[in-house]
Design a protein around this motif. Structure first.
Motif, short mmCIF file in Angstrom:
data_model
loop_
_atom_site.label_atom_id
_atom_site.label_comp_id
_atom_site.label_asym_id
_atom_site.label_seq_id
_atom_site.Cartn_x
_atom_site.Cartn_y
_atom_site.Cartn_z
N LEU A 133 -9.85 3.11 -3.58
CA LEU A 133 -9.68 2.47 -2.27
C LEU A 133 -10.07 3.40 -1.12
O LEU A 133 -10.48 2.94 -0.06
N LEU A 179 0.83 -1.21 0.00
CA LEU A 179 0.00 0.00 0.00
C LEU A 179 0.87 1.26 0.00
O LEU A 179 0.55 2.25 -0.66
N ASN A 192 -17.07 -3.72 -4.27
CA ASN A 192 -15.88 -4.35 -4.84
C ASN A 192 -16.16 -5.29 -5.99
O ASN A 192 -15.24 -5.84 -6.58
N LEU A 212 -10.26 -4.52 0.64
CA LEU A 212 -9.86 -3.96 -0.64
C LEU A 212 -10.23 -4.94 -1.75
O LEU A 212 -9.90 -6.11 -1.67
N LEU A 264 -11.44 2.59 2.70
CA LEU A 264 -10.56 2.78 3.86
C LEU A 264 -11.23 3.66 4.90
O LEU A 264 -11.14 3.39 6.10
#
Lengths: 280, 295
Positions: free
Chosen positions: A256, A32, A213, B118, A260
């Motif tokens: 993302l 990341l 997603n 994710l 998050l």
């Protein structure tokens, strides 16, 4: 705090703690961190990928924003996610309630229960090809259509999750309300639904994660550019990105980021919800 | 409202019938019909457009002599077996570590769970870059030849995909194992301490058997998921190099939509469905028997 109350010795296992922290840094955070570095660098500054940038270049984000038409894709994804969430929670919970409470009284509901549950075993790939043909006939190849399909396709899993929870609520609760003259919808919305809150949390998280997603269903259903979701847009733009990694990673981070943020605020809730969902 | 209940069964309010009935009709129309259509097309020669004829079992028979399908099954099984085992081993170790008396427990746990959030597409893209640029750069710097090429372009591409699948998958499995570990009564451990069982012995004789239900969940869900692997591959290799990482699901998508093999890939999809169900049922049988024996 705690070590005041425990007189003996609350000794932590430091070797394991340190190993776990090293694991986080190397395995979880390094990829990341790399993504972030690439996203804020200038293309000429890529000799050492992991080094900090000579100059932070936020233009990458602006370019990615414009190039992928981020606002539009964000709106599409958010629309699908939110509408699906609202309808799923309302319709699937009541369905599970109707099925669970009437299974003993009527064969119809028992049959429906097994019908929905058995559909859980059908992988999406199995219905994918005919679904696309059918979706074209019904004009479901847009964000409204796909949202509708998400709500329908979530039924088996969510019915399964909710029926377990409904079973645990004593029927005396319904009966008392019925004597007071409440109709089924009132009983459900005022008495049952509030009690189902933990399961609703689980279903909400799983639905959110699934739709935000998901890549497969948008890929096969949403061909029109204006209807694309964020995930699909990343895939479609992959070829255009291939030369400009900085732009690509800026774009990935933009996708993302919302997840998050949600995770930072609801982290505990999410972890508990996922466990509760799976252990059933 | 109908208060008068008959002798036989208490009456069910009509609202319930109407509501569940509507949902069932919708579900039937948009899920069951495509499923049945897929099964039907698998017995035809349809290309996705135009005329078609029934061809009996020809598509199914063809699967056994078709190299593409054979390779896809080989790749998918190899991938699913290796990944299912590794994901469970790593998650189990990780769960034990996270369940130990560690400092910053909740924060550490939260970090390890992060990959679950994710989406696998973007994670795939990030690791694409790691395999294509970061690791080769490192390999060249250290003078290690094996590391200085992009693994995704070699015969070992499967390991790149396994690595990413582990990165994504361990979070969920670990969480399930932690939940299992927390449900174990601490008295059991105290008794074990008295008997002198510690370390690995304690794990293999007490902890692991008591984790049987979590183990069952994880094995079944992982195997099912990895048999249908799709997102990671589309993000990373799109089935390449050549067709070496083409999973069954990727093959169905690629050839079903783009290759004019609509009917044949429908047969493939039906076969995938049967395989997934059989393996899940088989696993449940074996693992639940094991649970009973241990319980």
């Amino acid at each position: 705090m705690k070590h005041n109350t425990v007189k003996v010795k609350e000794h932590y296992n430091w070797p394991v703690t340190i190993l776990l922290i090293i694991g986080i840094v190397v395995v979880i955070l390094l990829p990341l961190y790399m993504a972030l570095m690439i996203a804020i660098k200038d293309p000429s500054d890529m000799n050492n990928i992991l080094a900090l940038p000579k100059k932070i270049r936020l233009q990458n984000f602006v370019d990615a924003w414009v190039m992928t038409d981020f606002p539009r894709k964000f709106f599409n994804t958010a629309f699908i996610t939110v509408i699906n969430l609202i309808f799923t929670l309302i319709t699937n919970s009541f369905a599970a309630y109707a099925i669970t409470r009437n299974r003993k009284k009527s064969k119809f509901f028992s049959l429906m229960y097994y019908y929905f549950i058995s559909a859980m075993f059908i992988p999406f790939q199995v219905i994918m090809l005919p679904l696309v043909v059918q979706a074209n006939t019904f004009h479901l190849d847009n964000i409204f259509g796909i949202t509708f399909l998400y709500i329908i396709f979530g039924l088996p899993m969510n019915t399964f999750l909710y029926t377990g929870a409904v079973k645990a609520i004593p029927e005396a609760l319904d009966e008392a309300a019925m004597i007071d003259g409440a109709n089924p919808i009132q009983i459900f919305s005022r008495i049952i639904f509030p009690v189902l809150k933990p399961t609703t949390a689980t279903v909400a998280i799983l639905s959110f994660m699934w739709t935000w997603n998901d890549f497969t269903m948008p890929l096969v259903l949403l061909s029109d550019e204006s209807q694309q979701t964020l995930q699909l847009a990343q895939y479609v733009f992959k070829k255009q990105f291939s030369v400009d990694y900085n732009l690509a990673f800026a774009s990935y981070l933009l996708v993302l980021l919302p997840v998050l943020i949600v995770y930072i605020f609801c982290q505990k809730w999410i972890m508990n919800g996922v466990v509760a969902g799976a252990v059933k | 409202m109908k208060k008068k209940t008959s002798r036989k069964r208490p009456a069910v309010n009509r609202i319930y019938y109407i509501y569940v009935g509507i949902l069932a009709v919708l579900f039937f129309t948009f899920h069951t019909i495509p499923f049945l259509k897929g099964v039907m097309y698998s017995f035809t020669d349809w290309r996705g457009y135009g005329d078609w004829n029934f061809v009996g079992l020809r598509n199914y028979i063809h699967m056994f002599s078709d190299a593409d399908t054979g390779n896809a099954y080989l790749f998918t099984f190899k991938f699913a077996v290796i990944t299912t085992i590794l994901v469970n081993v790593i998650s189990l170790i990780l769960a034990c570590a996270l369940n130990a008396k560690i400092k910053f427990k909740n924060t550490i746990k939260a970090f390890y769970f992060l990959p679950y959030m994710l989406g696998s597409l973007i994670v795939g893209f990030i690791f694409n870059y790691i395999f294509a640029n970061l690791i080769p750069q490192l390999g060249k710097g250290l003078g290690i030849k094996a590391l200085s090429v992009n693994i995704l372009g070699t015969n070992n591409a499967i390991w790149g995909i396994i690595a990413v699948s582990l990165w994504i998958g361990c979070a969920f499995n670990t969480l399930i194992y932690i939940a299992g570990l927390q449900s174990i009564d601490t008295d059991v451990y105290e008794a074990a301490d008295l008997d002198g069982a510690t370390g690995f012995r304690r794990f293999s004789k007490i902890t692991f058997p008591l984790l049987a239900p979590s183990f069952t969940i994880n094995m079944v869900l992982s195997a099912k998921g990895y048999l249908m692997v799709y997102d990671q591959i589309m993000a990373m290799t799109e089935g390449g190099p050549g067709t070496s990482t083409t999973s069954i699901a990727v093959l169905i998508y690629k050839k079903g939509f783009g290759g004019g093999q609509f009917a044949y890939q429908s047969a493939n999809a039906v076969m995938l469905f049967i395989v997934v169900v059989l393996i899940s049922v088989f696993q449940l049988r074996v693992l639940e028997k094991r649970e009973e024996k241990l319980g």
